[in-house]
Design an enzyme around this catalytic site. Sequence first.
Site, PDB file in Angstrom:
ATOM      1  N   GLU A 214     -30.867  26.749 -79.878  1.00 42.25           N
ATOM      2  CA  GLU A 214     -29.792  26.992 -80.849  1.00 42.25           C
ATOM      3  C   GLU A 214     -30.254  27.850 -82.027  1.00 42.25           C
ATOM      4  O   GLU A 214     -29.659  28.871 -82.349  1.00 42.25           O
ATOM      5  CB  GLU A 214     -29.267  25.642 -81.374  1.00 42.25           C
ATOM      6  CG  GLU A 214     -28.264  25.812 -82.501  1.00 42.25           C
ATOM      7  CD  GLU A 214     -27.415  24.585 -82.772  1.00 42.25           C
ATOM      8  OE1 GLU A 214     -27.170  23.794 -81.844  1.00 42.25           O
ATOM      9  OE2 GLU A 214     -26.975  24.441 -83.926  1.00 42.25           O
TER      10      GLU A 214
ATOM     11  N   ASP B  52     -33.740  20.733 -83.416  1.00 40.66           N
ATOM     12  CA  ASP B  52     -33.097  19.763 -84.313  1.00 40.66           C
ATOM     13  C   ASP B  52     -33.652  19.895 -85.727  1.00 40.66           C
ATOM     14  O   ASP B  52     -32.905  20.037 -86.686  1.00 40.66           O
ATOM     15  CB  ASP B  52     -33.313  18.340 -83.790  1.00 40.66           C
ATOM     16  CG  ASP B  52     -32.779  18.175 -82.382  1.00 40.66           C
ATOM     17  OD1 ASP B  52     -31.584  18.420 -82.189  1.00 40.66           O
ATOM     18  OD2 ASP B  52     -33.568  17.847 -81.485  1.00 40.66           O
TER      19      ASP B  52
HETATM   20  O1  TRH Z   1     -37.074  24.414 -79.735  1.00 39.41           O
HETATM   21  P1  TRH Z   1     -35.774  24.631 -79.106  1.00 39.41           P
HETATM   22  O2  TRH Z   1     -35.782  24.664 -77.643  1.00 39.41           O
HETATM   23  O3  TRH Z   1     -34.762  23.545 -79.592  1.00 39.41           O
HETATM   24  C1  TRH Z   1     -33.828  22.909 -78.746  1.00 39.41           C
HETATM   25  C2  TRH Z   1     -32.435  23.396 -79.009  1.00 39.41           C
HETATM   26  O4  TRH Z   1     -32.099  23.432 -80.367  1.00 39.41           O
HETATM   27  C3  TRH Z   1     -31.449  22.534 -78.282  1.00 39.41           C
HETATM   28  O5  TRH Z   1     -30.137  22.912 -78.628  1.00 39.41           O
HETATM   29  C4  TRH Z   1     -31.685  21.097 -78.645  1.00 39.41           C
HETATM   30  O6  TRH Z   1     -30.812  20.301 -77.949  1.00 39.41           O
HETATM   31  C5  TRH Z   1     -33.090  20.727 -78.260  1.00 39.41           C
HETATM   32  O7  TRH Z   1     -33.982  21.543 -79.002  1.00 39.41           O
HETATM   33  C6  TRH Z   1     -33.403  19.295 -78.532  1.00 39.41           C
HETATM   34  O8  TRH Z   1     -35.145  26.028 -79.618  1.00 39.41           O
HETATM   35  P2  TRH Z   1     -34.510  26.458 -81.027  1.00 39.41           P
HETATM   36  O9  TRH Z   1     -33.188  25.819 -81.216  1.00 39.41           O
HETATM   37  O10 TRH Z   1     -34.553  27.904 -81.050  1.00 39.41           O
HETATM   38  O11 TRH Z   1     -35.485  25.883 -82.120  1.00 39.41           O
HETATM   39  C7  TRH Z   1     -36.742  26.414 -82.369  1.00 39.41           C
HETATM   40  C8  TRH Z   1     -37.052  26.336 -83.841  1.00 39.41           C
HETATM   41  O12 TRH Z   1     -38.412  26.657 -84.063  1.00 39.41           O
HETATM   42  C9  TRH Z   1     -36.246  27.335 -84.671  1.00 39.41           C
HETATM   43  O13 TRH Z   1     -35.898  26.753 -85.919  1.00 39.41           O
HETATM   44  C10 TRH Z   1     -37.206  28.473 -84.897  1.00 39.41           C
HETATM   45  C11 TRH Z   1     -38.493  27.719 -85.008  1.00 39.41           C
HETATM   46  N1  TRH Z   1     -39.704  28.498 -84.727  1.00 39.41           N
HETATM   47  C12 TRH Z   1     -40.581  28.703 -85.751  1.00 39.41           C
HETATM   48  O14 TRH Z   1     -40.328  28.307 -86.903  1.00 39.41           O
HETATM   49  N2  TRH Z   1     -41.735  29.376 -85.487  1.00 39.41           N
HETATM   50  C13 TRH Z   1     -42.043  29.861 -84.257  1.00 39.41           C
HETATM   51  O15 TRH Z   1     -43.115  30.480 -84.079  1.00 39.41           O
HETATM   52  C14 TRH Z   1     -41.096  29.663 -83.216  1.00 39.41           C
HETATM   53  C15 TRH Z   1     -41.374  30.208 -81.842  1.00 39.41           C
HETATM   54  C16 TRH Z   1     -39.943  28.964 -83.477  1.00 39.41           C
END
Ligand code: TRH
Length: 378
Positions: A274, A16
């Site tokens: 996402e 999010d």
């Molecule tokens: O963390 P998530 O599992 O987020 C989820 C999904 O968005 C899902 O749709 C939603 O309903 C739920 O949260 C509540 O996976 P996502 O979407 O990939 O988000 C991870 C974020 O973290 C993304 O912006 C990338 C960031 N990130 C970093 O900035 N640094 C890192 O080292 C890593 C591993 C991720």
Amino acid sequence: MNSWDLFCRVVDNYGDIGVCWRLARQLAVEHRMRVRLWVDDLAAFHRICPEVDPARSDQVCRGVTVGRWTDPFPAAEPADVVVEAFACTLPESYLQAMSARVVKPRWINLEYLSAEQWVEECHGLASPSPRLPLTKHFFFPGFTERTGGVLREHDLESRRRAFVRDEAERGDFWQRLGIPLPAGDEKRLSLFCYRQGRAEDLFSLWQEQAERTTCLVPEGIAGPAIGAFFGQTRAESGRVFHRGNLEVRILPFLEQDEYDRLLWACDCNFVRGEDSFLRGQWAMQPMVWQPYAQEEGVHLHKMEVFLDRYCVGLDGQAAEAVKSLWRAWCQGETVAEAWPAFRVQWGELKRHAARWAEGLVGVGDLAHKLVRFSLNRL
Ligand code: TRH
């Protein structure tokens, strides 16, 4: 329509805030909007943007004003455009302030990204409030031109290309992470996943493979699998585990732009949710996606409809390899058979990933479409 308020509740994980932060930055930097991002959990925000100070209720970060979303909500003059991310429900006092404005703010609900067909029909629909003189509009990201598109900064591809072509830049990147440069036949993979993925199966395959494999895992991810496979209970950032031809390195959670570089620098990426899912697509490397689990297997359906789109143009065997691995990975089944078939296809999958990303540019950038939507459609 120059001022924007974005509201974000961190449900769990980082998706999010990850999406909202990218959008906020794009609106501020590329569209020169005055952007305020209201977030209820600044500690989670701090992990993907260390510049954000979780102790401060009001701060400016990269051109975006970041406010703490507290209950009760602080008195704030509503912006011209109000984005409610993922149906997070605006504070009542803020809704009242919106209603009191002579020119009512544009009120947009930003939805989750989905490849499903119905998204085209629902994108842009209006929902008048039953009790206030306000109308909310639904904005659906998606994989076709008739949706709200996908987030893509205007310089993303030029930055990626410069990075993959510039050995020195890549060298600096690995150095910042404290990781040696990749050796001759070594393959690097990033692993960002939920618990249901059987990472221990992958470790077991990789340790026996002829090529050297380095698997880069953000701290806190795949802990039980690492513990079980390496017989270790501590897997904090900086630790390195070896077995056979496999090395697993635990990384700190990276700042968002640095995470992009990790995806560009690796030969294959496991992504989830996402935002990392989309960034994996822009990285143009073979990837394995795990959608966020939803009740009644809704996420599995979402994966299938995405696979239907993604596999168009892939030859039969490569498409089958992608589908088998993604399905097994998502459903917590063994990947012992699916992985080798997928690994054989990397060359084809890399070419396909580039074609896919080029096609995806055509659906349009979400931030750009959102600005247009706020000006024209309402
Ligand atoms: O963390 P998530 O599992 O987020 C989820 C999904 O968005 C899902 O749709 C939603 O309903 C739920 O949260 C509540 O996976 P996502 O979407 O990939 O988000 C991870 C974020 O973290 C993304 O912006 C990338 C960031 N990130 C970093 O900035 N640094 C890192 O080292 C890593 C591993 C991720």
